[in-house]
Write an enzyme that holds these catalytic residues in place. Structure first.
Site, PDB file in Angstrom:
ATOM      1  N   LYS A  20       2.665 -15.693  -7.098  1.00  0.00           N
ATOM      2  CA  LYS A  20       2.840 -14.311  -7.567  1.00  0.00           C
ATOM      3  C   LYS A  20       3.613 -13.488  -6.534  1.00  0.00           C
ATOM      4  CE  LYS A  20      -0.996 -11.736  -8.418  1.00  0.00           C
ATOM      5  NZ  LYS A  20      -0.921 -10.395  -7.813  1.00  0.00           N
ATOM      6  N   SER A  21       3.203 -13.570  -5.279  1.00  0.00           N
ATOM      7  CA  SER A  21       3.854 -12.760  -4.241  1.00  0.00           C
ATOM      8  C   SER A  21       5.343 -13.100  -4.128  1.00  0.00           C
ATOM      9  CB  SER A  21       3.202 -13.022  -2.882  1.00  0.00           C
ATOM     10  OG  SER A  21       1.879 -12.569  -2.887  1.00  0.00           O
ATOM     11  N   GLY A  92      -0.368  -3.946  -7.786  1.00  0.00           N
ATOM     12  CA  GLY A  92      -0.208  -3.217  -6.525  1.00  0.00           C
ATOM     13  C   GLY A  92       1.071  -3.626  -5.815  1.00  0.00           C
ATOM     14  N   SER A 165      -2.025  -5.414   5.861  1.00  0.00           N
ATOM     15  CA  SER A 165      -1.589  -5.437   4.458  1.00  0.00           C
ATOM     16  C   SER A 165      -0.120  -5.807   4.367  1.00  0.00           C
ATOM     17  CB  SER A 165      -1.815  -4.062   3.820  1.00  0.00           C
ATOM     18  OG  SER A 165      -1.026  -3.958   2.645  1.00  0.00           O
ATOM     19  N   ASP A 312      -7.389 -12.978  -1.225  1.00  0.00           N
ATOM     20  CA  ASP A 312      -7.537 -13.037  -2.685  1.00  0.00           C
ATOM     21  C   ASP A 312      -8.469 -14.164  -3.127  1.00  0.00           C
ATOM     22  OD1 ASP A 312      -5.846 -10.870  -2.952  1.00  0.00           O
ATOM     23  OD2 ASP A 312      -4.053 -12.096  -3.245  1.00  0.00           O
ATOM     24  N   LYS A 339      -9.192  -3.521  -4.034  1.00  0.00           N
ATOM     25  CA  LYS A 339      -8.319  -4.425  -4.802  1.00  0.00           C
ATOM     26  C   LYS A 339      -8.353  -4.000  -6.276  1.00  0.00           C
ATOM     27  CE  LYS A 339      -6.922  -6.927  -1.414  1.00  0.00           C
ATOM     28  NZ  LYS A 339      -5.524  -6.877  -1.013  1.00  0.00           N
ATOM     29  N   ARG A 385      -9.079 -12.151 -10.926  1.00  0.00           N
ATOM     30  CA  ARG A 385      -9.716 -13.129 -10.018  1.00  0.00           C
ATOM     31  C   ARG A 385     -11.234 -13.181 -10.216  1.00  0.00           C
ATOM     32  NH1 ARG A 385      -5.174 -14.912  -7.765  1.00  0.00           N
ATOM     33  NH2 ARG A 385      -3.686 -13.365  -6.993  1.00  0.00           N
TER      34      ARG A 385
HETATM   35  C1  S3P Z   1       0.004  -9.181  -1.756  1.00  0.00           C
HETATM   36  C2  S3P Z   1      -0.697  -8.770  -0.664  1.00  0.00           C
HETATM   37  C3  S3P Z   1      -2.168  -8.631  -0.641  1.00  0.00           C
HETATM   38  C4  S3P Z   1      -2.817  -9.365  -1.810  1.00  0.00           C
HETATM   39  C5  S3P Z   1      -2.098  -9.123  -3.111  1.00  0.00           C
HETATM   40  C6  S3P Z   1      -0.653  -9.563  -3.012  1.00  0.00           C
HETATM   41  C7  S3P Z   1       1.482  -9.261  -1.657  1.00  0.00           C
HETATM   42  O1  S3P Z   1      -2.491  -7.259  -0.725  1.00  0.00           O
HETATM   43  O2  S3P Z   1      -4.170  -8.992  -1.933  1.00  0.00           O
HETATM   44  O3  S3P Z   1      -2.731  -9.832  -4.147  1.00  0.00           O
HETATM   45  O4  S3P Z   1       2.126  -9.866  -2.537  1.00  0.00           O
HETATM   46  O5  S3P Z   1       2.029  -8.717  -0.690  1.00  0.00           O
HETATM   47  P1  S3P Z   1      -2.510  -6.323   0.591  1.00  0.00           P
HETATM   48  O6  S3P Z   1      -1.178  -6.381   1.179  1.00  0.00           O
HETATM   49  O7  S3P Z   1      -2.820  -4.944   0.077  1.00  0.00           O
HETATM   50  O8  S3P Z   1      -3.603  -6.887   1.441  1.00  0.00           O
END
Ligand code: S3P
Length: 427
Positions: A20-21, A92, A165, A312, A339, A385
């Protein structure tokens, strides 16, 4: 509603959907690059589709052929003002990373999200982005979305991150692509570094020095990106295999980036048999095939140093802890409270509904096992999740577990139920 009946073991070979990221970042960097970016293995989950739609609203052309998504980049300054509000849905990553890019645009944009996202903290990005010169308004003085962003004329800052983060780090680095002078970010603990790896692969002028990252404005060039399988999705299958004796599964082509792979070491420490095969690299990201065999698990301590590399995975680790002998104590995970839902309360509440006692801490969870998972009715709280963690709890339970509000699984793991059916042996 999803109903999961207990299983005897899981067995077989499979793949999980794309990371996903990395999928989000490939669309974003592709959209602001010169030339085309081809993305293979893009995650067609709701979150990444939100990113894709937002960039389409800003004039980025997207083509889909077979399993390749082609993004026609518009260059650093080629995005156009969207003629309506952009919707990040539940994501997010979409809202926070995109805000970094929007801060560098000479137009006005409005970004909103679903009920969960509109209640998540946005001051963590609006504070540094305003320091760089972006004009950002939001509800509660910029703490909550919708956000209204009027960018341009940014100046580099040095930002000491208050939280670990990757989303905040990435928002500032992406804004740094548009700033005059150097922009640097120093982390308190290493968070996932996909943005840094991909920026470098796209030709970005980024220097990594310990916990400090420095970027100066640079044109990006479209690339071919091969998205690895998402280890955060693999984690649900890994725990099912680790906790059900006689299980033996192989999950192929999973991303093994060390800033993401904490689950592997933790499950090994808990006693799971995990081996990695066919290790290789694609687009600057390490990948490999994971083989997991069932074993008796034992409780362990997971502290703040490890948390960012498995943030996660904590809901599904709580399920593993329920079956593990002894105490599992997870601390330093306060971030879970902000989250998609408050994951500390949500996982405790839902595990308790099916017979598992959980002690909650302000920044974590304590679970003493092994406990019998009795089965019963649970609710996802609209959090993908939590939904999948409860589904795996159903495999390990004495009687079926129902998961209400399970549609949200499509946010990150389309095909989850079918894949589980394919792997689970019930008699
Ligand atoms: C993510 C970073 C994490 C993670 C989210 C995806 C990303 O959040 O929990 O599911 O893709 O950069 P944080 O950066 O707020 O910890």
């Amino acid at each position: 509603m999803l109903t999961i009946t207990p299983g005897i073991k899981v067995a077989g070979t499979c793949r999980v959907p794309g990371d996903k990221s990395i999928s989000h970042r490939a669309v974003m960097l592709g959209g602001i690059s010169q030339g085309t970016t081809k993305i293979k293995g893009f995650l067609t989950g709701e979150d990444c589709l939100s990113t894709l739609r937002c960039f389409q609203q800003m004039g980025v052309e997207v083509e889909e052929t077979m399993d390749v998504i082609t993004i026609k980049g518009r260059g650093l300054h080629g995005l156009k003002e969207p003629d309506d509000v952009m919707n990040a849905g539940n994501s997010g990553t979409t809202m926070r990373l995109m805000s970094g890019i929007l801060s560098g645009q000479s137009f006005m944009s409005i970004v909103t999200g679903d009920n969960s996202l509109r209640n998540r903290p946005m001051d963590r990005i609006t504070v540094p982005l305003r320091k760089m010169g972006a004009r950002i308004e939001g509800r509660e003085g910029g703490k909550k979305a919708p956000l209204v962003i009027q960018g341009d004329g940014l100046t580099g800052i040095h930002y000491q991150m208050p939280v670990a983060s990757a989303q905040v780090k990435s928002a500032v680095l992406l804004a740094g692509l548009y700033a005059q002078g150097e922009t640097s970010v120093t982390e308190i603990r290493p968070s996932r570094d996909h943005t840094e790896r991909m920026l470098k692969a796209f030709g970005g002028n980024l220097v990594v020095d310990g916990l400090k990252r420095t970027i100066v404005s640079s044109e990006l060039k479209g690339q071919e990106v091969e998205v690895p399988g998402d280890i955060s999705s693999a984690a649900f299958l890994m725990v099912a295999a680790a906790a059900l004796p006689n299980s033996d599964i192989t999950i192929e082509a999973v991303g093994l980036n060390p800033t993401r792979a904490g689950i592997i070491n933790v499950l090994k420490q808990m006693g799971a048999e995990i081996s990695i095969h066919n290790e290789r690299e694609t687009g600057g990201e390490p990948i490999g095939d994971l083989r997991i065999r069932g074993s008796r698990l034992k409780g362990i301590d997971i502290g703040e140093d490890l948390v960012p590399s498995l943030i996660d995975e904590i809901p599904i680790l709580a399920v593993a802890a329920s079956c593990a002998k002894g105490i599992t104590r997870i601390t330093g995970a306060r971030e879970l409270r902000v989250k998609e839902t408050d994951r500390i309360s949500a996982i405790a509440e839902e595990l308790e509904k099916i017979g598992v006692q959980v002690e909650t801490l302000e920044d974590g969870l304590v679970i003493e096992g092994p406990q019998k998972i009795k089965g019963g009715s649970t609710n996802s709280h609209g959090d993908h999740r939590i939904a999948m963690a409860m589904a795996v709890a159903g495999l390990l339970a004495e009687s079926p577990v129902r998961v209400e509000n399970a549609d949200c699984i499509a946010v990150s793991f389309p095909g989850f139920e079918d894949l589980l059916k394919q792997l689970v042996v019930v008699s």
